[in-house]
Design a protein around this motif. Structure first.
Motif, PDB file in Angstrom:
ATOM      1  N   HIS A  89       0.052  -4.016  -3.611  1.00 28.80           N
ATOM      2  CA  HIS A  89       1.235  -4.551  -4.305  1.00 28.80           C
ATOM      3  C   HIS A  89       1.215  -4.159  -5.775  1.00 28.80           C
ATOM      4  O   HIS A  89       2.221  -3.670  -6.313  1.00 28.80           O
ATOM      5  CB  HIS A  89       1.275  -6.073  -4.153  1.00 28.80           C
ATOM      6  N   THR A 127       3.044 -10.603 -10.018  1.00 36.52           N
ATOM      7  CA  THR A 127       2.195 -10.241  -8.877  1.00 36.52           C
ATOM      8  C   THR A 127       1.370 -11.426  -8.411  1.00 36.52           C
ATOM      9  O   THR A 127       1.260 -11.688  -7.203  1.00 36.52           O
ATOM     10  CB  THR A 127       1.266  -9.074  -9.252  1.00 36.52           C
ATOM     11  N   ARG A 130       3.487 -14.051  -6.675  1.00 33.86           N
ATOM     12  CA  ARG A 130       3.786 -13.597  -5.311  1.00 33.86           C
ATOM     13  C   ARG A 130       2.576 -13.865  -4.417  1.00 33.86           C
ATOM     14  O   ARG A 130       2.712 -14.342  -3.286  1.00 33.86           O
ATOM     15  CB  ARG A 130       4.119 -12.108  -5.317  1.00 33.86           C
ATOM     16  N   GLN A 134       2.298 -16.240  -1.029  1.00 29.88           N
ATOM     17  CA  GLN A 134       1.880 -15.644   0.234  1.00 29.88           C
ATOM     18  C   GLN A 134       0.704 -16.390   0.846  1.00 29.88           C
ATOM     19  O   GLN A 134       0.649 -16.602   2.060  1.00 29.88           O
ATOM     20  CB  GLN A 134       1.508 -14.172   0.020  1.00 29.88           C
ATOM     21  N   ASP A 189       9.470  -6.430  -7.134  1.00 27.98           N
ATOM     22  CA  ASP A 189       8.539  -7.342  -6.467  1.00 27.98           C
ATOM     23  C   ASP A 189       9.012  -7.661  -5.054  1.00 27.98           C
ATOM     24  O   ASP A 189       8.232  -7.609  -4.095  1.00 27.98           O
ATOM     25  CB  ASP A 189       8.420  -8.635  -7.282  1.00 27.98           C
ATOM     26  N   TYR A 190      10.299  -7.952  -4.918  1.00 25.56           N
ATOM     27  CA  TYR A 190      10.858  -8.298  -3.604  1.00 25.56           C
ATOM     28  C   TYR A 190      10.761  -7.105  -2.648  1.00 25.56           C
ATOM     29  O   TYR A 190      10.307  -7.259  -1.498  1.00 25.56           O
ATOM     30  CB  TYR A 190      12.325  -8.712  -3.766  1.00 25.56           C
ATOM     31  N   HIS A 193       7.107  -6.289  -1.625  1.00 19.94           N
ATOM     32  CA  HIS A 193       6.588  -7.287  -0.688  1.00 19.94           C
ATOM     33  C   HIS A 193       7.159  -7.080   0.711  1.00 19.94           C
ATOM     34  O   HIS A 193       6.414  -7.087   1.706  1.00 19.94           O
ATOM     35  CB  HIS A 193       6.930  -8.691  -1.181  1.00 19.94           C
ATOM     36  N   LYS A 194       8.455  -6.881   0.799  1.00 27.11           N
ATOM     37  CA  LYS A 194       9.095  -6.699   2.102  1.00 27.11           C
ATOM     38  C   LYS A 194       8.613  -5.430   2.793  1.00 27.11           C
ATOM     39  O   LYS A 194       8.380  -5.425   4.012  1.00 27.11           O
ATOM     40  CB  LYS A 194      10.624  -6.677   1.951  1.00 27.11           C
ATOM     41  N   MET A 197       5.123  -6.118   4.183  1.00 27.08           N
ATOM     42  CA  MET A 197       5.121  -7.047   5.316  1.00 27.08           C
ATOM     43  C   MET A 197       5.816  -6.476   6.550  1.00 27.08           C
ATOM     44  O   MET A 197       5.376  -6.695   7.685  1.00 27.08           O
ATOM     45  CB  MET A 197       5.789  -8.371   4.922  1.00 27.08           C
TER      46      MET A 197
END
Length: 234
Positions: A89, A127, A130, A134, A189-190, A193-194, A197
Motif C-alpha cells: 500500500h 496509510t 487505512r 483494515q 488511498d481508496y 486499497h480496492k 483487496m
C-alpha cells in the motif's frame, strides 16, 4: 473428511497464508522505509524530541509486527509466499503522490521543502489510518479468529495502530500544516486499497504456482543467517 469440510479447511489455510504473506511484506517494507522518514524528521525537527521519539516508536512497532508474522510462519514450518511491491500500500501511495518509489525519495529535498515534508507526513497518516480500519475488519473475520496466534498478532497491531498516525496528525496541526487529506490523496488511498483487496489478493490466492521465499525479508539486515532480534512470542 467430509468433502465440504476439506474444501473449507483448504480455503481457510490458503486465505491465511496469502494474507500473512502480504502483511509480512508490508510490515518489513514499513519499518525499513521509516528509517528514511526518521532521517527526515531528525533533520527537519531536531529540537522536537517528542515527535522524534514517536516516529522511533512507530518504526520499532512495525519491526515488532514483522517479527510476529515471521514467527507465525516459523511455527507453521513454512516460508511466506513471494509478494512484491505491487502488494505494498505505501509503495503505491508514495509513487502516486511523489512520482517515485520509496527508495528514490529525495530525503534532502523533503527536509528543506515544508510542503513536501507535510505531504510525506500526511501520506503516512492516511496509510496508517487505512491499516487501522483494515485490522478492525480482519479481527471480525471467522478465518482469522479460528487461528489463535494470528488473532493475537492482529490484536497487538490494533493496539499499536493509533500511535502510528496520531503523531503525524499532531505535528501537522501544531505547525500550521494541513492534516486533512486532499481529494487526490483520498482517491489514491481508496483505489490502492480496492485494487489490493479485489485484484492482487485474489490473484495470489488462485496462483497455485506462486513460489515461496527462500530467505526472510530481513536476511540481508543480519547477514547470511538472517537472525536478528529474538522473535516476538505469539
Amino acid at each position: 473428511m467430509n468433502p465440504g469440510h476439506f474444501l473449507a479447511s483448504a480455503f481457510r489455510a490458503r486465505f491465511l497464508d496469502v494474507l500473512a504473506s502480504i502483511y509480512i511484506y508490508n510490515e518489513h517494507r514499513g519499518y525499513t522505509s521509516l528509517d528514511r522518514v526518521l532521517e527526515a524528521v531528525r533533520a527537519r525537527c531536531p529540537d522536537d524530541a517528542e515527535f522524534i521519539a514517536e516516529v522511533e516508536k512507530h518504526r520499532s512497532d512495525e519491526e515488532k509486527h514483522y517479527r510476529m508474522f515471521k514467527r507465525w510462519f516459523e511455527l507453521r514450518g513454512t516460508m511466506p509466499l513471494e509478494v512484491d511491491r505491487t502488494c505494498g500500500h505505501i509503495d503505491h501511495f508514495i509513487e502516486t503522490v511523489f512520482g517515485c518509489t520509496i527508495d528514490e525519495l529525495d530525503t534532502a529535498k523533503i527536509v528543506v521543502d515544508g510542503d513536501q515534508f507535510e505531504k510525506l507526513c500526511r501520506v503516512i497518516m492516511i496509510t496508517e489510518q487505512r491499516g487501522m480500519r483494515q485490522v478492525e475488519i480482519l479481527l471480525e473475520n471467522a478465518h482469522i479468529r479460528s487461528d489463535k496466534a494470528l488473532t493475537r498478532i492482529f490484536q497487538v497491531v490494533e493496539k499499536d495502530e493509533p500511535d502510528h498516525w496520531m503523531p503525524y496528525d499532531r505535528w501537522l496541526r501544531a505547525n500550521g500544516r494541513r492534516p486533512k487529506p486532499r481529494w487526490r490523496e483520498l482517491w489514491a488511498d481508496y483505489w490502492i486499497h480496492k485494487s489490493l483487496m479485489l485484484v492482487k489478493l485474489p490473484a495470489i490466492f488462485i496462483d497455485r504456482n506462486r513460489r515461496r521465499l527462500t530467505a526472510w525479508p530481513d536476511a540481508a539486515e543480519h547477514g547470511p543467517a538472517g537472525g536478528g532480534a529474538t522473535p516476538a512470542p505469539l
